[in-house]
Design an enzyme around this catalytic site. Structure first.
Site, PDB file in Angstrom:
ATOM      1  CG  HIS A  64       0.049  -0.693  -4.142  1.00 44.19           C
ATOM      2  ND1 HIS A  64       1.274  -0.922  -3.520  1.00 44.19           N
ATOM      3  CD2 HIS A  64       0.133   0.651  -3.956  1.00 44.19           C
ATOM      4  CE1 HIS A  64       1.865   0.349  -2.914  1.00 44.19           C
ATOM      5  NE2 HIS A  64       0.965   1.356  -3.410  1.00 44.19           N
ATOM      6  CG  HIS A 112       0.576  11.104  -1.968  1.00 43.11           C
ATOM      7  ND1 HIS A 112       1.001  11.112  -3.506  1.00 43.11           N
ATOM      8  CD2 HIS A 112       0.853   9.724  -1.472  1.00 43.11           C
ATOM      9  CE1 HIS A 112       1.408   9.889  -3.850  1.00 43.11           C
ATOM     10  NE2 HIS A 112       1.138   9.006  -2.558  1.00 43.11           N
ATOM     11  CD  GLU A 164      -0.305   5.157  -4.348  1.00 44.96           C
ATOM     12  OE1 GLU A 164       0.826   5.836  -3.196  1.00 44.96           O
ATOM     13  OE2 GLU A 164      -0.332   4.147  -4.376  1.00 44.96           O
ATOM     14  CG  ASP A 200      -3.296   5.647  -0.480  1.00 47.08           C
ATOM     15  OD1 ASP A 200      -2.878   6.098  -1.435  1.00 47.08           O
ATOM     16  OD2 ASP A 200      -2.261   5.280   0.509  1.00 47.08           O
ATOM     17  CG  HIS A 207       4.795   6.825  -2.480  1.00 41.98           C
ATOM     18  ND1 HIS A 207       3.531   6.248  -2.869  1.00 41.98           N
ATOM     19  CD2 HIS A 207       5.758   5.738  -3.221  1.00 41.98           C
ATOM     20  CE1 HIS A 207       3.575   5.104  -3.387  1.00 41.98           C
ATOM     21  NE2 HIS A 207       4.990   4.829  -3.817  1.00 41.98           N
ATOM     22  CG  ASP A 267       2.365   7.515   1.006  1.00 42.85           C
ATOM     23  OD1 ASP A 267       1.385   7.450   1.818  1.00 42.85           O
ATOM     24  OD2 ASP A 267       2.510   7.723  -0.103  1.00 42.85           O
ATOM     25  CE1 TYR A 280       3.404   3.301   4.346  1.00 37.70           C
ATOM     26  CE2 TYR A 280       5.252   4.860   4.263  1.00 37.70           C
ATOM     27  CZ  TYR A 280       3.873   4.570   4.123  1.00 37.70           C
ATOM     28  OH  TYR A 280       3.266   5.589   3.404  1.00 37.70           O
ATOM     29  CG  HIS A 319      -0.521   4.881   5.266  1.00 36.81           C
ATOM     30  ND1 HIS A 319      -1.795   4.508   4.788  1.00 36.81           N
ATOM     31  CD2 HIS A 319      -0.078   5.213   4.021  1.00 36.81           C
ATOM     32  CE1 HIS A 319      -1.989   4.641   3.524  1.00 36.81           C
ATOM     33  NE2 HIS A 319      -0.891   5.262   3.107  1.00 36.81           N
TER      34      HIS A 319
HETATM   35 FE1  FEO Z   1       1.685   6.868  -2.010  1.00 35.84          FE
HETATM   36 FE2  FEO Z   1      -0.419   6.139   1.025  1.00 35.84          FE
HETATM   37  O1  FEO Z   1       0.032   6.580  -0.749  1.00 35.84           O
END
Ligand code: FEO
Length: 392
Positions: free
Chosen positions: A23, A77, A79, A81, A143, A162, A190, A221
């Site tokens: 993104h 979370h 989001e 991903d 996040h 995250d 990051y 991640h």
């Molecule tokens: Fe806020 Fe890795 O998503």
């Protein structure tokens, strides 16, 4: 090959070797979407992966146990991903119970249309798996408002989604395998590009986790922390408090070289005063990489030529991004050249930086091409900024 964090806790995520734009954030080293399987008498899957990687995750789960044995999915979370595979997973295994924070309940409905039954958990709630206990702690805005961590008490494993992540695709899964020097730059980038606006919330999250014994941190991640936990937690504390180093950054773009000459003259002034300085021209530099430098620099100066009586587009894009990231407290000045419409460019840039929480010391503008006097003024500006940095 199974990847076990601690006895009965497995990484079952997916590696995205080819992603280069997350993104808008440049991911030169790819990324991974980390999901974890916690196996007790009952079994929980903590987070899923981006939808195109669903089968990769399922393959890793099958290496540990038949997916039908999973009782719970924890959504740390929303989001996509991390939640992107949830509808596919629920379709394949309709009996699993899905657990999430109160905000995640609202957001999952807005993402997937309310078809997935959800059980809401709050800070302090626990889920007994037998042999393993999951504790949930909400960490809003690290996040998104829905974000929470899952902690496995018996194993002292923290799964904070995250937080503490890095965009790295790698066959190594643990920090002692890849090494701090390789991970730190990606963890810094990051934080700078994703977490920087939420410093106060990070401090609250760190406070909420104080007193919890942690031997492994499995972010959503990149690499899993088990050796360098004190270093990454201390880095988060420093970044969240807005602590910076006595160094400067000059970011600019140029049309016919005038703003570039000014940037180099300002750099001379800073360096003559002994302040380490880096210079980046937008358009040929990577914005996400520059933002990584902004995180730890005490000062950032921003320069733009004037185009159509306004800020040059690449500089406007950068200042818009910086405004959203809010790197408060930096010492800054704006500079640049103009042809016939003096003032508008510098004022617009200064307004963006002030909105980002920065203190704009000066606005320096030169008409058309800087002569010797103008370049001396630029050097002087560099010296004044350097002196301010040294006194700060
Ligand atoms: Fe806020 Fe890795 O998503």
């Amino acid at each position: 090959m199974k990847v076990e964090l601690k006895k009965g806790i497995y990484w079952v995520g997916a590696i995205d070797w080819n992603i280069r734009d997350f993104h808008g954030y440049s991911t030169h080293k790819g990324s991974s979407y980390n999901a974890y399987l916690v196996v007790g008498e009952k079994t929980a899957l903590v987070d899923t992966v981006k939808a195109p990687f669903f089968e990769e995750m399922m393959g890793r789960i099958r290496e540990v146990l038949p997916p039908e044995k999973i009782d719970y999915v924890i959504v740390n979370h929303v989001e996509m991903d991390h939640s992107g595979s949830l509808p596919l997973f629920k379709e394949a295994l309709p009996k699993v119970e899905v657990m999430c924070s109160p905000r995640a309940e609202e957001e999952l409905k807005l993402h997937y249309g309310g078809k997935i039954p959800l059980k809401v958990v709050k800070t302090g709630d626990i889920l007994e798996l037998g042999e393993k206990t999951l504790t949930f702690v909400e960490i809003p805005m690290v996040h998104w408002p829905d974000s929470m961590v899952t902690y496995v008490k018996e194993a002292k494993v923290l799964l904070p989604n995250d937080a503490f992540g890095q965009h790295i695709a790698s066959t190594e899964r643990f920090d002692d395998e890849l090494g701090w020097d390789a991970i730190r730059p990606e963890a810094t980038k990051y934080y700078a590009n994703i977490v920087m606006p939420y410093g106060p919330q990070v401090l609250k999250a760190l406070e909420a986790l104080q007193g919890i014994e942690i031997e492994v941190i499995g972010p959503s991640h990149g690499i899993i922390w088990r050796k360098h936990i004190p270093e990454i937690v201390a880095s988060y504390e420093r970044w969240a408090k807005g602590e910076t180093e006595k160094k400067a950054l000059i970011v600019y773009d140029t049309m016919w070289g005038s703003t570039e000459r000014m940037a180099k003259a300002i750099c001379r002034g800073l360096v003559e005063e002994g302040v380490p300085t880096k210079v980046y021209r937008l358009g040929v530099s990577d914005t996400s990489d520059i933002v990584k430098e902004v995180l730890e620099a005490r000062s950032m100066l921003l320069g733009s030529p004037t185009l159509n009586n306004g800020v040059f587009p690449s500089v406007a894009e950068f200042s818009c991004y910086i405004k959203g990231l809010r790197p408060k407290g930096r010492i800054t000045a704006v500079f640049g050249s103009y042809g016939w419409g003096k003032g508008a460019t510098a004022k617009a840039l200064a307004a963006d930086l002030q909105a980002a929480g920065m203190e704009v010391m000066e606005e320096l503008q030169v008409q058309f091409v800087p002569d010797g006097d103008a370049l001396n003024q630029c050097e002087e500006l560099g010296r004044r900024v350097a002196q301010k940095i040294k006194k700060s």
